[in-house]
Design an enzyme around this catalytic site. Structure first.
Site, PDB file in Angstrom:
ATOM      1  N   HIS A 139       0.808  -1.391  -0.256  1.00  0.00           N
ATOM      2  CA  HIS A 139      -0.359  -0.025  -0.458  1.00  0.00           C
ATOM      3  C   HIS A 139       0.604   1.649  -0.275  1.00  0.00           C
ATOM      4  O   HIS A 139       1.745   1.436   0.295  1.00  0.00           O
ATOM      5  CB  HIS A 139      -0.750  -0.001   1.160  1.00  0.00           C
ATOM      6  CG  HIS A 139      -2.155   1.262   1.383  1.00  0.00           C
ATOM      7  ND1 HIS A 139      -1.829   2.960   1.736  1.00  0.00           N
ATOM      8  CD2 HIS A 139      -2.961   0.849   0.790  1.00  0.00           C
ATOM      9  CE1 HIS A 139      -2.764   2.524   1.636  1.00  0.00           C
ATOM     10  NE2 HIS A 139      -3.642   2.144   1.591  1.00  0.00           N
ATOM     11  N   ASP A 216       2.913  -4.640   8.049  1.00  0.00           N
ATOM     12  CA  ASP A 216       1.926  -3.622   8.152  1.00  0.00           C
ATOM     13  C   ASP A 216       1.129  -5.246   8.054  1.00  0.00           C
ATOM     14  O   ASP A 216       0.595  -5.807   6.812  1.00  0.00           O
ATOM     15  CB  ASP A 216       1.905  -3.264   6.477  1.00  0.00           C
ATOM     16  CG  ASP A 216       0.892  -2.625   5.994  1.00  0.00           C
ATOM     17  OD1 ASP A 216      -0.101  -2.480   7.365  1.00  0.00           O
ATOM     18  OD2 ASP A 216       0.674  -2.089   5.111  1.00  0.00           O
ATOM     19  N   GLN A 219      -4.336  -5.129   7.597  1.00  0.00           N
ATOM     20  CA  GLN A 219      -5.587  -6.045   5.856  1.00  0.00           C
ATOM     21  C   GLN A 219      -5.826  -7.640   6.940  1.00  0.00           C
ATOM     22  O   GLN A 219      -6.272  -8.264   6.533  1.00  0.00           O
ATOM     23  CB  GLN A 219      -5.142  -6.521   4.327  1.00  0.00           C
ATOM     24  CG  GLN A 219      -5.720  -5.391   4.325  1.00  0.00           C
ATOM     25  CD  GLN A 219      -7.000  -4.613   3.632  1.00  0.00           C
ATOM     26  OE1 GLN A 219      -7.497  -4.947   4.525  1.00  0.00           O
ATOM     27  NE2 GLN A 219      -6.707  -3.494   3.438  1.00  0.00           N
ATOM     28  N   LYS A 242     -10.337  -0.928  10.351  1.00  0.00           N
ATOM     29  CA  LYS A 242     -10.227  -2.423  10.147  1.00  0.00           C
ATOM     30  C   LYS A 242     -10.411  -3.860  10.949  1.00  0.00           C
ATOM     31  O   LYS A 242     -10.543  -4.021  10.555  1.00  0.00           O
ATOM     32  CB  LYS A 242      -8.749  -2.306   9.677  1.00  0.00           C
ATOM     33  CG  LYS A 242      -8.601  -1.287   7.764  1.00  0.00           C
ATOM     34  CD  LYS A 242      -7.531  -1.994   6.792  1.00  0.00           C
ATOM     35  CE  LYS A 242      -6.977  -0.173   6.638  1.00  0.00           C
ATOM     36  NZ  LYS A 242      -7.855  -0.227   4.810  1.00  0.00           N
ATOM     37  N   CYS A 380      -4.899   2.945  -3.627  1.00  0.00           N
ATOM     38  CA  CYS A 380      -3.146   3.273  -3.169  1.00  0.00           C
ATOM     39  C   CYS A 380      -2.350   2.646  -3.276  1.00  0.00           C
ATOM     40  O   CYS A 380      -1.931   1.836  -2.353  1.00  0.00           O
ATOM     41  CB  CYS A 380      -3.794   3.765  -1.459  1.00  0.00           C
ATOM     42  SG  CYS A 380      -4.713   4.972  -1.026  1.00  0.00           S
TER      43      CYS A 380
HETATM   44  N1  7TS Z   1      -1.471  -0.913   5.069  1.00  0.00           N
HETATM   45  C1  7TS Z   1      -3.157  -1.139   3.483  1.00  0.00           C
HETATM   46  C2  7TS Z   1      -1.933  -3.264   3.418  1.00  0.00           C
HETATM   47  C3  7TS Z   1      -3.702  -1.132   3.801  1.00  0.00           C
HETATM   48  O1  7TS Z   1      -4.800  -1.615   3.162  1.00  0.00           O
HETATM   49  C4  7TS Z   1      -4.012   0.473   4.169  1.00  0.00           C
HETATM   50  C5  7TS Z   1      -5.459   1.042   3.814  1.00  0.00           C
HETATM   51  C6  7TS Z   1      -2.949   0.970   5.042  1.00  0.00           C
HETATM   52  C7  7TS Z   1      -1.875  -0.027   5.515  1.00  0.00           C
HETATM   53  C8  7TS Z   1      -3.214   2.199   5.140  1.00  0.00           C
HETATM   54  O2  7TS Z   1      -4.422   2.517   6.417  1.00  0.00           O
HETATM   55  P1  7TS Z   1      -4.594   3.178   7.412  1.00  0.00           P
HETATM   56  O3  7TS Z   1      -5.866   2.579   8.127  1.00  0.00           O
HETATM   57  O4  7TS Z   1      -3.498   3.961   8.107  1.00  0.00           O
HETATM   58  O5  7TS Z   1      -4.925   4.607   6.095  1.00  0.00           O
HETATM   59  N2  7TS Z   1      -6.368  -0.074   2.595  1.00  0.00           N
HETATM   60  C9  7TS Z   1      -7.088   0.731   2.322  1.00  0.00           C
HETATM   61  C10 7TS Z   1      -7.822   0.209   1.281  1.00  0.00           C
HETATM   62  O6  7TS Z   1      -6.942  -0.457   0.271  1.00  0.00           O
HETATM   63  N3  7TS Z   1      -8.715   0.762   0.476  1.00  0.00           N
HETATM   64  O7  7TS Z   1      -8.743   1.810   2.081  1.00  0.00           O
HETATM   65  C11 7TS Z   1      -7.911   2.028   2.507  1.00  0.00           C
END
Ligand code: 7TS
Length: 423
Positions: A139, A216, A219, A242, A380
């Protein structure tokens, strides 16, 4: 032999009887609303998950009956809020099986967790000529902070390639690891391909060369049981929203020995033990990394989300979801002119697809009219789009409250999209 088979059957029966998806759906008020007059089919869980009533209640209860700042008042409310905040830290510790609760730092989300490590660990240890290893399926939040660090220091990014199915090329990864590698930062489950990355093995390989590893888990934490001690990762990040918790709160786990060595991220209240104009002494971990008034309601909501997940059990969730994934994969594979992007054996919770001659954005818009929420775009993760030669994908992502009937609705929606375009 016989008794172990009986045990196996009992465990199986237990997990089936424990998992009643309709009962789980009843816990999530939003799942009962209509969208464009149709029942909501929410398949955008990789972007954010819905919240059970217990999480909503925990946040409301905090603001209704307990609101106060923490770590600073001697009055009743402040002490109660502090207790609840710190008890959520212990809940997170158990959830990740961290050794100590001081290894749990509250941040805004996975993105901030990674930025924190880049700014502190990165600035302290990375120099010109050093290398940071990431993968081709990260990401943006696990790419850009490292690029910024490389620009500032003169270090270099090494990108582990991915094969056509979506599997990381581990033999290339192994070749990348060397005396110049200062950190590996790797995704646990890809938000586009659904690939489950063999992080345990990759950590072991890095540790052979004394290279620390950040995982990370944005997910993975809602889908797989996480044990940071068994993984032996040095850092692990997740986002509360999430895993059925609120937005604006997340977790950085770090091994105490790293966290103690790292300089603070931001300066301000709570992160100090004493301040004079001549010199400031920093607080102990985790407080050293939690400057300013934190997201107290968010932390309490996250604690409630984890308690909710604990009651169900991530082992059971993971088993249910893998059956749902297998069902959805079969269903989508049977649709002509549909191509799934990402076909590894080890996959979880995400199916990305494209339809010949139909732009993903159009798929998303037509599905929305059917009450089906999916994500379309680059998610992203633009380098992943480039790797597979597509401008964007449509993505269905699942959570513990999704059903086979919703998968059927998804498939029917896709066929409807194709009919609209045929017409
Ligand atoms: N890493 C992964 C693998 C992600 O899927 C996401 C967000 C992040 C980091 C960042 O997470 P945040 O909560 O700090 O924003 N992924 C997604 C997505 O797949 N659609 O919207 C956000």
């Amino acid at each position: 032999m016989v008794s172990s088979r009986i045990l196996e059957l009992k465990t199986q029966a237990n997990s089936e009887s424990c998992f009643d998806v309709e009962k789980i759906r009843a816990d999530f008020p939003i799942l009962h609303r209509l969208v464009h007059g149709k029942p909501l089919v929410y398949l955008d869980n990789a972007a954010t998950t819905q919240k059970p009533q217990s999480v909503i209640n925990a946040i409301t209860d905090y603001y209704t009956g307990e609101n106060a700042n923490i770590h600073r008042g001697v009055h009743y409310l402040s002490e109660q809020a502090t207790r609840d905040y710190e008890s959520a830290r212990e809940t997170v510790r158990q959830f990740l099986n961290a050794r100590e609760s001081r290894e749990i730092i509250f941040v805004r989300g996975a993105t901030e967790g990674i930025n924190l490590v880049a700014h502190t660990f990165g600035r302290q240890r990375v120099r010109a000529g050093d290398e940071i290893v990431i993968s081709a399926i990260e990401h943006h939040s696990n790419i850009v902070p490292w690029q910024m660090l490389c620009e500032q220091t003169g270090a270099q990014l090494k990108i582990v390639p991915v094969d056509d199915q979506g599997k990381l090329r581990i033999e290339v990864y192994e070749r990348f690891l060397g005396p110049r590698t200062k950190l590996v930062s790797i995704v646990h489950i890809s938000n586009v391909l659904g690939t489950i990355v063999p992080v345990r093995r990759m950590i072991e390989m890095a540790h052979h060369r004394r290279i620390p590893v950040l995982v990370d888990g944005a997910q993975s934490a809602a889908h797989l049981p996480i044990d940071v001690q068994a993984l032996d990762c040095d850092f692990f990040v997740l986002s509360g929203h999430k895993i059925f918790g609120p937005t604006g709160i997340g977790v950085l786990y770090g091994k105490a020995e790293w966290l103690e060595e790292m300089p603070p991220y931001q300066g301000g209240g709570d992160m100090i033990s004493s301040v004079t104009f001549e010199k400031t002494l920093y607080n102990v971990i985790p407080y050293k990394f939690e400057a300013g008034t934190p997201h107290i309601a968010g932390v309490i909501g996250l604690g409630a989300a984890i308690e909710y997940l604990n009651e169900i059990g991530l082992n059971v969730v993971s088993q249910y979801e893998s059956e749902l994934m297998a069902y959805a994969t079969r269903k989508l594979e049977s649709i002509p002119r549909l191509t799934i992007i990402g076909n590894t054996e080890e996959k979880a919770s995400v199916i990305s697809f494209v339809l010949a001659d139909i732009h993903p954005h159009d798929i998303g818009t037509i599905m929305d009219r059917e009450g089906i929420a999916i994500r379309t775009g680059h998610h992203c993760a633009q380098p992943v789009m480039n790797r597979y030669g597509v401008p964007a994908t449509a993505r269905a992502s699942f959570a513990l409250y999704n059903t086979k009937a919703e998968v059927d609705a998804l498939a029917a929606g896709i066929i409807k999209v194709q009919e609209v375009f045929k017409g």
